[in-house]
Design a protein around this motif. Sequence first.
Motif, PDB file in Angstrom:
ATOM      1  N   LYS A 121      -0.979  -6.968   3.668  1.00  0.00           N
ATOM      2  CA  LYS A 121      -2.410  -6.828   3.939  1.00  0.00           C
ATOM      3  C   LYS A 121      -2.988  -5.585   3.266  1.00  0.00           C
ATOM      4  O   LYS A 121      -3.718  -4.798   3.857  1.00  0.00           O
ATOM      5  N   LEU A 122      -2.623  -5.428   2.007  1.00  0.00           N
ATOM      6  CA  LEU A 122      -3.108  -4.319   1.189  1.00  0.00           C
ATOM      7  C   LEU A 122      -3.812  -4.891  -0.038  1.00  0.00           C
ATOM      8  O   LEU A 122      -3.461  -5.965  -0.522  1.00  0.00           O
ATOM      9  N   PRO A 123      -4.806  -4.184  -0.582  1.00  0.00           N
ATOM     10  CA  PRO A 123      -5.470  -4.675  -1.801  1.00  0.00           C
ATOM     11  C   PRO A 123      -4.497  -4.701  -2.972  1.00  0.00           C
ATOM     12  O   PRO A 123      -3.581  -3.870  -3.050  1.00  0.00           O
ATOM     13  N   GLU A 124      -4.676  -5.639  -3.872  1.00  0.00           N
ATOM     14  CA  GLU A 124      -3.754  -5.774  -5.004  1.00  0.00           C
ATOM     15  C   GLU A 124      -3.752  -4.534  -5.890  1.00  0.00           C
ATOM     16  O   GLU A 124      -2.798  -4.298  -6.636  1.00  0.00           O
ATOM     17  N   GLU A 125      -4.810  -3.725  -5.825  1.00  0.00           N
ATOM     18  CA  GLU A 125      -4.862  -2.499  -6.619  1.00  0.00           C
ATOM     19  C   GLU A 125      -3.719  -1.551  -6.240  1.00  0.00           C
ATOM     20  O   GLU A 125      -3.270  -0.737  -7.056  1.00  0.00           O
ATOM     21  N   GLU A 126      -3.233  -1.664  -5.012  1.00  0.00           N
ATOM     22  CA  GLU A 126      -2.118  -0.821  -4.564  1.00  0.00           C
ATOM     23  C   GLU A 126      -0.858  -1.087  -5.384  1.00  0.00           C
ATOM     24  O   GLU A 126       0.044  -0.256  -5.434  1.00  0.00           O
ATOM     25  N   PHE A 127      -0.799  -2.253  -6.013  1.00  0.00           N
ATOM     26  CA  PHE A 127       0.402  -2.650  -6.757  1.00  0.00           C
ATOM     27  C   PHE A 127       0.153  -2.671  -8.267  1.00  0.00           C
ATOM     28  O   PHE A 127       0.869  -3.321  -9.017  1.00  0.00           O
ATOM     29  N   SER A 128      -0.844  -1.933  -8.692  1.00  0.00           N
ATOM     30  CA  SER A 128      -1.239  -1.952 -10.097  1.00  0.00           C
ATOM     31  C   SER A 128      -0.186  -1.360 -11.022  1.00  0.00           C
ATOM     32  O   SER A 128      -0.100  -1.731 -12.190  1.00  0.00           O
ATOM     33  N   GLU A 129       0.620  -0.443 -10.522  1.00  0.00           N
ATOM     34  CA  GLU A 129       1.661   0.184 -11.348  1.00  0.00           C
ATOM     35  C   GLU A 129       3.032  -0.066 -10.734  1.00  0.00           C
ATOM     36  O   GLU A 129       3.885   0.816 -10.686  1.00  0.00           O
ATOM     37  N   ILE A 130       3.249  -1.283 -10.293  1.00  0.00           N
ATOM     38  CA  ILE A 130       4.504  -1.636  -9.634  1.00  0.00           C
ATOM     39  C   ILE A 130       5.671  -1.550 -10.629  1.00  0.00           C
ATOM     40  O   ILE A 130       5.541  -1.930 -11.790  1.00  0.00           O
ATOM     41  N   GLU A 131       6.791  -1.025 -10.147  1.00  0.00           N
ATOM     42  CA  GLU A 131       7.985  -0.863 -10.995  1.00  0.00           C
ATOM     43  C   GLU A 131       9.146  -1.632 -10.382  1.00  0.00           C
ATOM     44  O   GLU A 131       9.560  -1.361  -9.260  1.00  0.00           O
ATOM     45  N   PHE A 180       9.158 -14.095  -8.977  1.00  0.00           N
ATOM     46  CA  PHE A 180       8.521 -12.857  -8.529  1.00  0.00           C
ATOM     47  C   PHE A 180       9.212 -11.588  -9.035  1.00  0.00           C
ATOM     48  O   PHE A 180       8.690 -10.495  -8.837  1.00  0.00           O
ATOM     49  N   GLY A 181      10.354 -11.725  -9.685  1.00  0.00           N
ATOM     50  CA  GLY A 181      11.068 -10.553 -10.174  1.00  0.00           C
ATOM     51  C   GLY A 181      10.996 -10.379 -11.676  1.00  0.00           C
ATOM     52  O   GLY A 181      11.876  -9.773 -12.285  1.00  0.00           O
ATOM     53  N   ASP A 182       9.952 -10.895 -12.268  1.00  0.00           N
ATOM     54  CA  ASP A 182       9.760 -10.829 -13.717  1.00  0.00           C
ATOM     55  C   ASP A 182       9.031  -9.535 -14.081  1.00  0.00           C
ATOM     56  O   ASP A 182       7.857  -9.362 -13.759  1.00  0.00           O
ATOM     57  N   ALA A 183       9.723  -8.623 -14.760  1.00  0.00           N
ATOM     58  CA  ALA A 183       9.126  -7.337 -15.114  1.00  0.00           C
ATOM     59  C   ALA A 183       7.965  -7.504 -16.092  1.00  0.00           C
ATOM     60  O   ALA A 183       7.090  -6.635 -16.183  1.00  0.00           O
ATOM     61  N   LYS A 184       7.925  -8.627 -16.823  1.00  0.00           N
ATOM     62  CA  LYS A 184       6.857  -8.857 -17.791  1.00  0.00           C
ATOM     63  C   LYS A 184       5.605  -9.446 -17.146  1.00  0.00           C
ATOM     64  O   LYS A 184       4.546  -9.482 -17.764  1.00  0.00           O
ATOM     65  N   ASN A 185       5.761  -9.947 -15.928  1.00  0.00           N
ATOM     66  CA  ASN A 185       4.613 -10.535 -15.234  1.00  0.00           C
ATOM     67  C   ASN A 185       4.735 -10.216 -13.744  1.00  0.00           C
ATOM     68  O   ASN A 185       5.371 -10.952 -12.996  1.00  0.00           O
ATOM     69  N   THR A 186       4.144  -9.101 -13.338  1.00  0.00           N
ATOM     70  CA  THR A 186       4.228  -8.680 -11.944  1.00  0.00           C
ATOM     71  C   THR A 186       3.024  -9.151 -11.128  1.00  0.00           C
ATOM     72  O   THR A 186       2.903  -8.808  -9.957  1.00  0.00           O
ATOM     73  N   LYS A 187       2.151  -9.937 -11.740  1.00  0.00           N
ATOM     74  CA  LYS A 187       0.943 -10.398 -11.053  1.00  0.00           C
ATOM     75  C   LYS A 187       1.281 -11.255  -9.845  1.00  0.00           C
ATOM     76  O   LYS A 187       0.683 -11.118  -8.774  1.00  0.00           O
ATOM     77  N   ARG A 188       2.249 -12.164 -10.017  1.00  0.00           N
ATOM     78  CA  ARG A 188       2.621 -13.033  -8.902  1.00  0.00           C
ATOM     79  C   ARG A 188       3.180 -12.219  -7.741  1.00  0.00           C
ATOM     80  O   ARG A 188       2.831 -12.437  -6.578  1.00  0.00           O
ATOM     81  N   LEU A 189       4.057 -11.272  -8.053  1.00  0.00           N
ATOM     82  CA  LEU A 189       4.649 -10.431  -7.013  1.00  0.00           C
ATOM     83  C   LEU A 189       3.582  -9.585  -6.335  1.00  0.00           C
ATOM     84  O   LEU A 189       3.590  -9.441  -5.104  1.00  0.00           O
ATOM     85  N   SER A 190       2.676  -9.024  -7.106  1.00  0.00           N
ATOM     86  CA  SER A 190       1.605  -8.203  -6.538  1.00  0.00           C
ATOM     87  C   SER A 190       0.755  -9.010  -5.559  1.00  0.00           C
ATOM     88  O   SER A 190       0.385  -8.533  -4.488  1.00  0.00           O
ATOM     89  N   SER A 191       0.470 -10.245  -5.929  1.00  0.00           N
ATOM     90  CA  SER A 191      -0.342 -11.107  -5.072  1.00  0.00           C
ATOM     91  C   SER A 191       0.386 -11.428  -3.770  1.00  0.00           C
ATOM     92  O   SER A 191      -0.204 -11.383  -2.683  1.00  0.00           O
ATOM     93  N   LEU A 192       1.675 -11.741  -3.871  1.00  0.00           N
ATOM     94  CA  LEU A 192       2.459 -12.063  -2.668  1.00  0.00           C
ATOM     95  C   LEU A 192       2.580 -10.852  -1.751  1.00  0.00           C
ATOM     96  O   LEU A 192       2.375 -10.954  -0.532  1.00  0.00           O
ATOM     97  N   LEU A 193       2.907  -9.691  -2.317  1.00  0.00           N
ATOM     98  CA  LEU A 193       3.054  -8.474  -1.495  1.00  0.00           C
ATOM     99  C   LEU A 193       1.717  -8.083  -0.870  1.00  0.00           C
ATOM    100  O   LEU A 193       1.679  -7.632   0.281  1.00  0.00           O
ATOM    101  N   SER A 194       0.646  -8.256  -1.607  1.00  0.00           N
ATOM    102  CA  SER A 194      -0.675  -7.952  -1.073  1.00  0.00           C
ATOM    103  C   SER A 194      -0.966  -8.807   0.154  1.00  0.00           C
ATOM    104  O   SER A 194      -1.516  -8.333   1.158  1.00  0.00           O
ATOM    105  N   ALA A 195      -0.586 -10.077   0.087  1.00  0.00           N
ATOM    106  CA  ALA A 195      -0.819 -10.989   1.205  1.00  0.00           C
ATOM    107  C   ALA A 195       0.047 -10.642   2.407  1.00  0.00           C
ATOM    108  O   ALA A 195      -0.406 -10.671   3.555  1.00  0.00           O
ATOM    109  N   ILE A 196       1.301 -10.287   2.166  1.00  0.00           N
ATOM    110  CA  ILE A 196       2.219  -9.978   3.268  1.00  0.00           C
ATOM    111  C   ILE A 196       1.868  -8.659   3.930  1.00  0.00           C
ATOM    112  O   ILE A 196       1.832  -8.543   5.167  1.00  0.00           O
TER     113      ILE A 196
END
Length: 319
Positions: free
Chosen positions: A53-63, A35-51
Amino acid sequence: MTKTIVGIEDTHNTHNSGDDFIMLPVVDFVFKLLFGDAKNTKRLSSLLSAILKLPEEEFSEIELLNPEIEREFKEDKKGILDIRVRLKDGKQINIEIQVMPFSLMPERTLFYWSKMYSRQIGKGQGYESLKKCITINIVDYKLLPIEKIHAVYHLTEDIEKHRLTDVLEIHFIDLERLRNSARAADSLDIKLLKWLRFLSAKTKGEMEMEAKKDVEIKEAYEYLQNISEDDKNRMVYEAREAWLMDQRTRENLARKEGREEGQKEGRKEGRKEGRKEGHEEGRIDEQKKIAKNMLASGFTVEQISKLTGLSANEIAQLK
């Protein structure tokens, strides 16, 4: 191609040999690699979205603010590899996984949350620069007395339940309770339940089962299979497993020796001064014995005080 170093298994797990071997995502190094891969934040975005309860779009520009793995492991083999991120609106999130029981986890959580929050202000900036900070702790042991898998805390008034501010949000997720309580699991959203079942899986078969239910978990499972085939990764994984086993053994021995010594002293004092006083003295002697063993094992005074109930001065006298 440079191979990435990842972690090893929790001491109360066993791994299979041959083609069935796979590293468990509940281990901090494996969790960070997933989940800490800067090249692939999709997995982290999905997990945070689930925890959260926010849409994954909120994490579209995660740093990711701390994507390193190998350097942190070299500097602190006893440390926990957390993942810190900043969202496009400035919010910061810290998520980590912990398999070793630690009674001071709430205090530790607030300490590191305060650092994350206060470090947002630079020279010449005001309080308006402060953004919401969220801490997420995924633990694989019983920590909280409440019967919930996912507990969320804020700053609220005791009676009226008025929320003082929204800048603080702390999550505790109990994987042990997830395994042991089907009733508690019923309260979780289906997306979060899928991710937590994957994270808490003890076998390759359990992971495969969850991977079949969700395309994002399937991708995480396939990636986990790939990194588990690396010999160097497996060596580090097994070394981490040995360290965790050592830590668990030291704690168990300290408690056992302290309990035996305390019972012995308690019986002696009980014969001299009566059952009540003897039991109390025995309890104190037991705690002191535990404290001595914990000191020898490298625990801090603060940790020992929390576990035994002894004061810092009492512990200092045992050195």
